[in-house]
Design a protein around this motif. Sequence first.
Motif, PDB file in Angstrom:
ATOM      1  N   TYR A 283       2.453  10.192 -52.056  1.00 42.37           N
ATOM      2  CA  TYR A 283       1.296   9.381 -51.662  1.00 42.37           C
ATOM      3  C   TYR A 283       1.753   8.100 -50.954  1.00 42.37           C
ATOM      4  O   TYR A 283       1.228   7.749 -49.878  1.00 42.37           O
ATOM      5  N   SER A 284       2.720   7.410 -51.528  1.00 41.57           N
ATOM      6  CA  SER A 284       3.230   6.172 -50.912  1.00 41.57           C
ATOM      7  C   SER A 284       3.751   6.433 -49.511  1.00 41.57           C
ATOM      8  O   SER A 284       3.468   5.681 -48.567  1.00 41.57           O
ATOM      9  N   ASP A 285       4.524   7.497 -49.375  1.00 42.86           N
ATOM     10  CA  ASP A 285       5.078   7.844 -48.065  1.00 42.86           C
ATOM     11  C   ASP A 285       3.969   8.159 -47.059  1.00 42.86           C
ATOM     12  O   ASP A 285       4.047   7.786 -45.877  1.00 42.86           O
ATOM     13  N   ALA A 286       2.943   8.852 -47.529  1.00 45.38           N
ATOM     14  CA  ALA A 286       1.841   9.230 -46.627  1.00 45.38           C
ATOM     15  C   ALA A 286       1.128   7.993 -46.081  1.00 45.38           C
ATOM     16  O   ALA A 286       0.838   7.905 -44.875  1.00 45.38           O
ATOM     17  N   ILE A 287       0.841   7.016 -46.940  1.00 42.54           N
ATOM     18  CA  ILE A 287       0.177   5.786 -46.491  1.00 42.54           C
ATOM     19  C   ILE A 287       1.086   5.036 -45.510  1.00 42.54           C
ATOM     20  O   ILE A 287       0.623   4.531 -44.473  1.00 42.54           O
ATOM     21  N   MET A 288       2.378   4.971 -45.814  1.00 44.84           N
ATOM     22  CA  MET A 288       3.324   4.285 -44.932  1.00 44.84           C
ATOM     23  C   MET A 288       3.373   4.956 -43.551  1.00 44.84           C
ATOM     24  O   MET A 288       3.371   4.280 -42.517  1.00 44.84           O
ATOM     25  N   GLN A 289       3.406   6.274 -43.550  1.00 43.39           N
ATOM     26  CA  GLN A 289       3.538   6.992 -42.281  1.00 43.39           C
ATOM     27  C   GLN A 289       2.279   6.920 -41.430  1.00 43.39           C
ATOM     28  O   GLN A 289       2.348   7.138 -40.214  1.00 43.39           O
ATOM     29  N   MET A 290       1.139   6.613 -42.032  1.00 40.10           N
ATOM     30  CA  MET A 290      -0.078   6.415 -41.239  1.00 40.10           C
ATOM     31  C   MET A 290      -0.230   4.958 -40.821  1.00 40.10           C
ATOM     32  O   MET A 290      -0.859   4.658 -39.806  1.00 40.10           O
ATOM     33  N   TYR A 291       0.347   4.057 -41.605  1.00 39.13           N
ATOM     34  CA  TYR A 291       0.215   2.628 -41.307  1.00 39.13           C
ATOM     35  C   TYR A 291       0.926   2.236 -40.008  1.00 39.13           C
ATOM     36  O   TYR A 291       0.327   1.584 -39.135  1.00 39.13           O
ATOM     37  N   TYR A 292       2.184   2.616 -39.851  1.00 37.69           N
ATOM     38  CA  TYR A 292       2.973   2.114 -38.721  1.00 37.69           C
ATOM     39  C   TYR A 292       2.433   2.527 -37.342  1.00 37.69           C
ATOM     40  O   TYR A 292       2.387   1.686 -36.421  1.00 37.69           O
ATOM     41  N   PRO A 293       1.998   3.771 -37.142  1.00 37.21           N
ATOM     42  CA  PRO A 293       1.450   4.116 -35.818  1.00 37.21           C
ATOM     43  C   PRO A 293       0.200   3.294 -35.464  1.00 37.21           C
ATOM     44  O   PRO A 293       0.008   2.912 -34.305  1.00 37.21           O
ATOM     45  N   ILE A 294      -0.645   3.025 -36.460  1.00 40.98           N
ATOM     46  CA  ILE A 294      -1.870   2.264 -36.202  1.00 40.98           C
ATOM     47  C   ILE A 294      -1.553   0.783 -36.010  1.00 40.98           C
ATOM     48  O   ILE A 294      -2.098   0.122 -35.103  1.00 40.98           O
ATOM     49  N   ALA A 295      -0.669   0.225 -36.835  1.00 49.90           N
ATOM     50  CA  ALA A 295      -0.334  -1.201 -36.742  1.00 49.90           C
ATOM     51  C   ALA A 295       0.245  -1.552 -35.378  1.00 49.90           C
ATOM     52  O   ALA A 295       0.052  -2.667 -34.875  1.00 49.90           O
ATOM     53  N   ALA A 296       0.953  -0.605 -34.751  1.00 49.57           N
ATOM     54  CA  ALA A 296       1.546  -0.867 -33.431  1.00 49.57           C
ATOM     55  C   ALA A 296       0.509  -0.828 -32.318  1.00 49.57           C
ATOM     56  O   ALA A 296       0.742  -1.366 -31.228  1.00 49.57           O
ATOM     57  N   ARG A 297      -0.651  -0.217 -32.576  1.00 45.93           N
ATOM     58  CA  ARG A 297      -1.651  -0.006 -31.528  1.00 45.93           C
ATOM     59  C   ARG A 297      -2.959  -0.759 -31.761  1.00 45.93           C
ATOM     60  O   ARG A 297      -3.810  -0.816 -30.883  1.00 45.93           O
ATOM     61  N   GLU A 298      -3.166  -1.317 -32.955  1.00 47.25           N
ATOM     62  CA  GLU A 298      -4.462  -1.867 -33.330  1.00 47.25           C
ATOM     63  C   GLU A 298      -4.901  -3.013 -32.413  1.00 47.25           C
ATOM     64  O   GLU A 298      -4.088  -3.804 -31.949  1.00 47.25           O
ATOM     65  N   MET A 299      -6.178  -3.070 -32.189  1.00 44.12           N
ATOM     66  CA  MET A 299      -6.744  -4.123 -31.352  1.00 44.12           C
ATOM     67  C   MET A 299      -6.881  -5.414 -32.146  1.00 44.12           C
ATOM     68  O   MET A 299      -6.614  -6.503 -31.629  1.00 44.12           O
ATOM     69  N   ASN A 300      -7.300  -5.301 -33.390  1.00 49.16           N
ATOM     70  CA  ASN A 300      -7.472  -6.471 -34.242  1.00 49.16           C
ATOM     71  C   ASN A 300      -6.336  -6.535 -35.263  1.00 49.16           C
ATOM     72  O   ASN A 300      -6.254  -5.684 -36.157  1.00 49.16           O
TER      73      ASN A 300
END
Length: 926
Positions: free
Chosen positions: A695-712
């Motif tokens: 579970y921890s790994d799954a949240i981490m692996q979804m966080y980084y792609p979005i954090a690099a692209r997020e508008m806000n």
Amino acid sequence: IETFANSLGRSVEEFAKQALESSAPADLGTRCTVFMNSKVKQSLREGAGVEDIAAGLAYSVIKNCLHKVLKIKDRSVLGDTVVVQGGTFKNPAIHRAFEKILGTKAVCPHVPELMGAYGAALLARDANIEKSNFIGTDNLSMATGYDARHIRCKGCENKCTVTKMTFSNGRIFHSGNKCERIFSNEGKSSRKGFNLPDYKLELLFNRPLKPKRTPIAKIGVPRALNMFENFPFWATLLVKSGFEVILSPESTAKVYEAGARTVMSDNICYPAKLTHGHVLKLVEMGVDRIFFPTVVKEADEFQKALNTFNCPVVTGYPDVIRSALAIEESKNIPFDVPVVSFANEKLLKQSCWKYLSRFEIPKNRFEKAFKFALEAQRVYRSEVLERGKRILEDAAKRDEAAVLLLGRPYHVDRQVNHKIPEMISNMGAHVLTEDSVSGGDIDLTDVHVLTQWEYANRIYAACKAAKGYEKLHIVQLNSFGCGPDAIAVDEAKEILESLGKSHTLLKIDEVSSPGSNKLRLRSMMESVKLRGERGKKRAKKRQSTPPFLDVDRDRKVLAPFFSPFHSPIIEAFSRHMGYDMETLPPPDRQSVEVGLKYTNNEICYPAVIVIGDLIKAVQSGKYDSSKLALGITQTGGQCRASSYLSLLKKALLSAGYGDIPVVTVALVRNDLNYQPGFGLDMGMVLKRGLHGLLYSDAIMQMYYPIAAREMNRGDAKRIADKYMDMSYDLLGGPNKGFLKAVSSAAREFNAVPLKEENVPVVGFVGEIYVKYNSFGNLFIVDYLTEMGVEVLVPPMFDFFIQLVVNTRVDVRDNVKKRGIGWAMTYPAEWYIRKHIARFEEAKSGFRYYRPAHDFQHIANRAEEIIHLTNQFGEGWLIPGEVASMAEDEVNNVLCVQPFGCIANHIIGKGIEKRLKDMYPSLNLLT
């Protein structure tokens, strides 16, 4: 300081004066000059003034002195009045930095640089010397009038440059010589002590190297690393099997220079660096093939030692050489690297036959050769022990001094030890080695560190064996960059102190410094004579932290912060187990400062941070120490991370908190820490722990792609924090709760407004702590993410699932016997794959979903680069992850490693060339 002052256009006096004006001294650390130079340049670029650099250097000198050399952790040991002397304290900034760090005034004489001379004069005055050789103050000018001539000594392979000084009265003095066999200042011959290291060299290498029949091939063996331990075995086995053994020449500066350009890691130990030159010399000697085995374990010498591992460098360096020199590809010379373990004779025999059978050697010839090889090794060891026993007995009868020279087997190499044994012998003392004073009869159960490395175990045993020998003095050789010595040196010193004996440490590397070594050794010998009976040290009883008992279960357990994705799960899991665990806030610079004060400064950076963070928390006053315990992990194996537990216990004692117990989650037998009040529900660990980690790994692996692209900025973090805060409830709920939460998180991440879709992708691998801890990796991942780069961080689950592969590899390669652990890997693999598949399905709806690399696939890619028996630290996982990323066309990869990490000398920097050769598009920054 003078060099830095001159480079900045100041004299030392001006530099010191400016330092006193600084209001913000630069933090320059306490590393060697090369790294210090880099830090100075960085600080200047960041706007630091010359006065800040000067003050920072003053602090660095004092911190290095107090924490690395003197290892003072408690200011009270200095007493109420502190006096400083020596030329360094002519610098007022140094004097002031000393006072600021210790928080006390220090008395400094107006001529600190002359205090040693005054002391010598006072001793001479009180010695009742009948006739002095002093030429008188009126004739001192004669001492400055001499002719100097440089001579190249040809007495041995070192070819020292000796300076011959001829004075006006005809007297001659020599300097620059490592020994005094050819050029001596004694004026007359004196009795020499027995030089056991040189005797060992003869025993090791003076043996038949040609078979009686026509040789199968000329097989080259480098005179390096573990060959200084096992050459009798290997030479006998190979010769009796039908090979002619070609041994590389004795180590010299030229041998080192021959391979220096191919050394992959600058701060690896000198014995390892020499290996490159030895292998290249074998190529020049025209050998048919080269033999350099991967030796995972040495013989089981001490019955109650936990393990017999070699250090990662000794085990893994054949793979580094294969990568760095590529002689198979460039010279078409086979480079044989069979995996062996000396810990089990039956498995050793199987490994040897597995290697030699390819040459169609008759089985009966091999059987005889193997028996002869075992006997050759046994005879060698017994002769060393017998000679050591005889030396000690004779020295006691004749009331003669002897020096026990602690080190590794390769410290008998004259190029490595800089002829220190000969220096001692020339002073009239006998020289013994760590393996000459104890066999397997020494009990190591009361040693306060993990007895994991065989060569270190010998050092501990030798220290204990020194008890009762009044005139046996202890000197330890420490090669710069030796990872295990960050633990072994302190433990050896503490064992000796508990016996009332002194410990002298000599640090050595490729730079020869015969003058300073002679001075240290002569000072040691003379100080012992001067102290006499009055100077005997008192035995010091060793202390340890208390056990964690059933009555301690209500104590709050502090745990160091690891990562924002994994620490919440660990804390929640512990609370479900019934323990009041609190995760500390992320570490900071103060954590490092405290860690440097209470740990050996040569230990790896994560240990400094973690231990410093825990001690800082205890010192904060926030917690009641009578209701507190500290928690830490213990991995086992060859890596120094296995010793964090013992380092933490020692740090607590040094800081004055010897009443606080420690609990550890250990992957090995835990004899160091008695904790009957702490236990884990293994059923819950295997089931809920598995889900929590995925579970921890799954949240981490979804966080980084979005954090690099997020508008806000902050949207991705808000979602990640939300789902990590659910850890406790999810662990207490049904299994499907984790899967539903992952699917829900994927939908929320998908809904985040993005400024752009296509961004650069960078792979991020390395040592486990600095890979996942932002402070540990200097916020590199955070920085890249803010710059709009997607950072691909591998799941932490892969670190643990290695165990399945490692267990099977150890059996396959005859490192371990087949047992229940091996059998359990098959149902374990089925169970793990089932749950991985469920989590993969749950996160597959994520817009930037990347399928997980199969762990067996990672292992297969790694085995093309390095032996899978390299299991220390992250082991083969790093090259396997890099190779898997390159297959996915993620060609920009960062590999981060703590300074001096011995595992990453091999599995990171060490095999960088081979990775780049296999994947030409790979842009790998280590």
